[in-house]
Design a protein around this motif. Structure first.
Motif, short mmCIF file in Angstrom:
data_model
loop_
_atom_site.label_atom_id
_atom_site.label_comp_id
_atom_site.label_asym_id
_atom_site.label_seq_id
_atom_site.Cartn_x
_atom_site.Cartn_y
_atom_site.Cartn_z
N VAL A 61 0.84 -1.20 0.00
CA VAL A 61 0.00 0.00 0.00
C VAL A 61 0.88 1.26 0.00
O VAL A 61 2.10 1.18 0.07
N THR A 62 0.20 2.40 -0.10
CA THR A 62 0.86 3.69 -0.28
C THR A 62 1.70 4.16 0.91
O THR A 62 2.64 4.92 0.74
N SER A 63 1.35 3.74 2.10
CA SER A 63 2.09 4.20 3.29
C SER A 63 1.67 3.35 4.50
O SER A 63 0.70 2.59 4.42
N GLY A 64 2.38 3.54 5.59
CA GLY A 64 1.98 2.88 6.83
C GLY A 64 0.64 3.41 7.33
O GLY A 64 -0.18 2.67 7.87
N THR A 65 0.42 4.70 7.12
CA THR A 65 -0.86 5.32 7.50
C THR A 65 -2.00 4.64 6.76
O THR A 65 -3.03 4.28 7.35
N ASP A 66 -1.83 4.48 5.45
CA ASP A 66 -2.90 3.86 4.66
C ASP A 66 -3.02 2.37 4.96
O ASP A 66 -4.11 1.80 4.81
N PHE A 186 7.16 1.90 5.06
CA PHE A 186 8.48 1.96 4.42
C PHE A 186 8.96 3.40 4.29
O PHE A 186 9.73 3.73 3.40
N PHE A 187 8.45 4.27 5.16
CA PHE A 187 8.96 5.65 5.24
C PHE A 187 10.49 5.58 5.31
O PHE A 187 11.04 4.67 5.94
N PRO A 188 11.18 6.50 4.63
CA PRO A 188 12.65 6.35 4.52
C PRO A 188 13.41 6.14 5.82
O PRO A 188 14.47 5.50 5.82
N SER A 189 12.90 6.64 6.94
CA SER A 189 13.66 6.47 8.20
C SER A 189 13.39 5.14 8.89
O SER A 189 13.97 4.87 9.94
N LYS A 190 12.52 4.33 8.32
CA LYS A 190 12.26 3.03 8.94
C LYS A 190 13.44 2.08 8.65
O LYS A 190 14.25 2.33 7.76
N GLY A 198 5.64 4.41 1.37
CA GLY A 198 5.19 3.06 1.01
C GLY A 198 4.78 2.33 2.27
O GLY A 198 5.14 2.73 3.39
N GLY A 199 4.02 1.27 2.11
CA GLY A 199 3.60 0.48 3.27
C GLY A 199 3.16 -0.90 2.85
O GLY A 199 3.13 -1.24 1.67
N MET A 200 2.84 -1.72 3.86
CA MET A 200 2.43 -3.10 3.59
C MET A 200 1.47 -3.55 4.68
O MET A 200 1.66 -3.22 5.86
N ILE A 201 0.44 -4.28 4.26
CA ILE A 201 -0.45 -4.94 5.21
C ILE A 201 -0.12 -6.42 5.15
O ILE A 201 0.05 -6.98 4.06
N THR A 202 -0.03 -7.07 6.30
CA THR A 202 0.13 -8.52 6.32
C THR A 202 -1.10 -9.14 6.98
O THR A 202 -1.77 -8.51 7.80
N ALA A 203 -1.38 -10.38 6.59
CA ALA A 203 -2.52 -11.11 7.17
C ALA A 203 -2.28 -12.60 7.00
O ALA A 203 -1.50 -13.02 6.13
N ASN A 204 -2.96 -13.37 7.81
CA ASN A 204 -2.93 -14.83 7.66
C ASN A 204 -4.27 -15.38 7.19
O ASN A 204 -4.34 -16.51 6.72
N ALA A 237 5.66 0.36 -8.35
CA ALA A 237 6.69 -0.64 -8.66
C ALA A 237 8.11 -0.13 -8.39
O ALA A 237 8.99 -0.91 -8.01
N LEU A 238 8.32 1.18 -8.56
CA LEU A 238 9.67 1.70 -8.29
C LEU A 238 10.03 1.53 -6.82
O LEU A 238 11.14 1.09 -6.48
N GLN A 239 9.08 1.84 -5.94
CA GLN A 239 9.34 1.64 -4.50
C GLN A 239 9.58 0.16 -4.21
O GLN A 239 10.50 -0.20 -3.46
N ALA A 240 8.74 -0.68 -4.80
CA ALA A 240 8.86 -2.12 -4.53
C ALA A 240 10.23 -2.63 -4.97
O ALA A 240 10.87 -3.42 -4.26
N ALA A 241 10.69 -2.16 -6.12
CA ALA A 241 11.98 -2.64 -6.64
C ALA A 241 13.13 -2.23 -5.71
O ALA A 241 14.04 -3.02 -5.43
N VAL A 242 13.07 -1.00 -5.23
CA VAL A 242 14.11 -0.52 -4.29
C VAL A 242 14.04 -1.32 -2.99
O VAL A 242 15.07 -1.78 -2.46
#
Ligand SMILES: Cc1ncc(COP(=O)(O)O)c(C=O)c1O
Length: 388
Positions: A61-66, A186-190, A198-204, A237-242
């Motif tokens: 996703v777009t950010s940790g906030t989102d 995935f904010f640059p200081s993380k 950038g961000g990510m949601i995880t789930a099982n 995709a650019l964020q994901a590749a980095v």
């Protein structure tokens, strides 16, 4: 005397230099493919972060906030619902609740790990409570077993705010893998930071993951047929590749942060500023000394931040500033006292541990490239403030 060399709070140029070619090749790969939204880079990162975090599903996703917003939307948080969380976090934790018209209900923290205290949660539950959002602050996980047990008993959803905690562990289980959702930034200081937001949601749970995936892209399935009203919360995709390049280095960087934390610990004790063992979670401290971060024995702390607590914060900041040493207060105002949440009705004194933390905490440089010499200079600066 020569001017002291500045020591920044974080040095991303030092991180970039050794992996520059690899990252530029990854960016070229996206540029050559001209596949910018979704596609193999995003799907690859989703798989890799899910696997790294011991989870079945990853949704970029777009950010940790989102990530938090989409997770709350996926469990149908509606106006008037209540969501229990910590008042001592970055604003997004409570902001995402409030944005949906729901009410953040704040439960105080322990002064050892700065995380929500599970034994205080139950008293805050009402028939409107829908979820609990524990935050794994600074890179150390909250006490998840009792939180999950309370949630099960009251049929509540748990959303882990793991924005600062990728790769951290609780009894061998990774951040984001214990609750119904994990939310990463995935904010640059993380510890795993992109070249932008950038961000990510995880789930099982497959059904929850599917719903979050739909909401991320306007609720469409298939394209142009909308089952839900979501939004554009897509990771590019650019964020994901980095991030895929950087993920390969994450454990090495974490080891560097842990080494630096151990070194600070030794240096502060040797300087007579801190006790070897400051005891368990809710301890107070003597005005003549600092409290260095406490690692709970069953956790893997990944040190997104190294945060001390001190009654002499202003004096320390003055010396650090003079010596050009980076530092930051995370966070000066606890969330229950933020102006925008005035309608929630909290007042000073309601959540004393969070308010004390807001008055006394101070983050020092901890990034992996920090040298022993630099850490000695940081500790000397702190010590100078105590002598003044
Ligand atoms: C605890 C916490 N939650 C949520 C967020 C929000 O993440 P982002 O800045 O990627 O929106 C952050 C990071 O800034 C955070 O530290």
């Amino acid at each position: 005397m020569p001017e002291p060399r500045p020591i920044p709070l974080l040095d991303l140029k030092a991180q970039y230099a050794p992996i520059r070619e690899e990252i530029r090749a990854a960016i070229d790969r996206v540029a050559d493919a001209q596949y910018f939204i979704g596609g193999p880079e995003v799907e690859g990162l989703e798989r890799e972060v899910a696997e790294y975090s011991q989870c079945s599903f990853g949704i970029g996703v777009t950010s940790g906030t989102d990530a938090l917003l989409v997770a709350l939307m996926a469990i149908d948080v509606k106006p008037g619902d209540e969501v229990i969380t910590t008042p001592y976090s970055f604003f997004a934790t409570a902001g995402s609740i409030y944005r949906l018209g729901a009410v953040p209900v704040f439960v105080d923290i322990g002064l050892g790990d700065y995380n929500i205290r599970p034994e205080l949660i139950e008293a805050a539950i009402t028939d409107r409570t829908k979820a609990i959002i524990p935050v794994h602050l600074y890179g150390q996980m909250a006490d998840m077993d009792p939180i999950m047990e309370i949630a099960r008993r009251h049929n509540l959803v748990v959303i882990e705010d793991a924005a600062q905690a990728i790769g951290s562990e609780y009894k061998g289980r990774r951040a984001g893998s214990i609750g119904h959702f994990g939310c990463f930034s995935f904010f640059p200081s993380k510890n795993l930071g992109g070249f932008g937001d950038g961000g990510m949601i995880t789930a099982n749970d497959a059904a929850l993951a599917h719903k979050a995936r739909l909401l991320r892209n306007h609720g469409a399935e298939p394209k142009y047929y909308h089952k839900l009203v979501g939004g554009n919360f897509r990771l590019d995709a650019l964020q994901a590749a980095v991030l895929r390049v950087k993920l390969k280095y994450l454990d090495g960087w974490t080891a560097g942060r842990q080494r630096n934390a151990a070194r600070y610990r030794r240096l502060f004790v040797e300087a007579g500023l801190a006790a070897e063992d400051d005891g368990p979670s809710t301890i107070d401290h003597r005005p003549s000394s600092i409290v260095i971060p406490i690692e709970e024995p069953d956790r893997r702390h990944i040190y997104n931040q190294f945060v001390l607590r001190t009654a002499r914060r202003e004096a320390i900041i003055a010396v650090l500033k003079e010596r050009k040493i980076g530092n930051e207060i995370y966070y000066p105002v606890p969330l229950h006292l933020q102006e925008c949440f005035a309608a929630c009705g909290y007042k000073p004194g309601d959540l004393p541990a969070s308010e004390q933390a807001a008055r006394e905490t101070l983050a020092l440089p901890i990034y992996p490239e920090l040298t022993e010499e630099m850490q000695v200079a940081v500790v000397e600066a702190v010590a100078a403030a105590y002598k003044a």
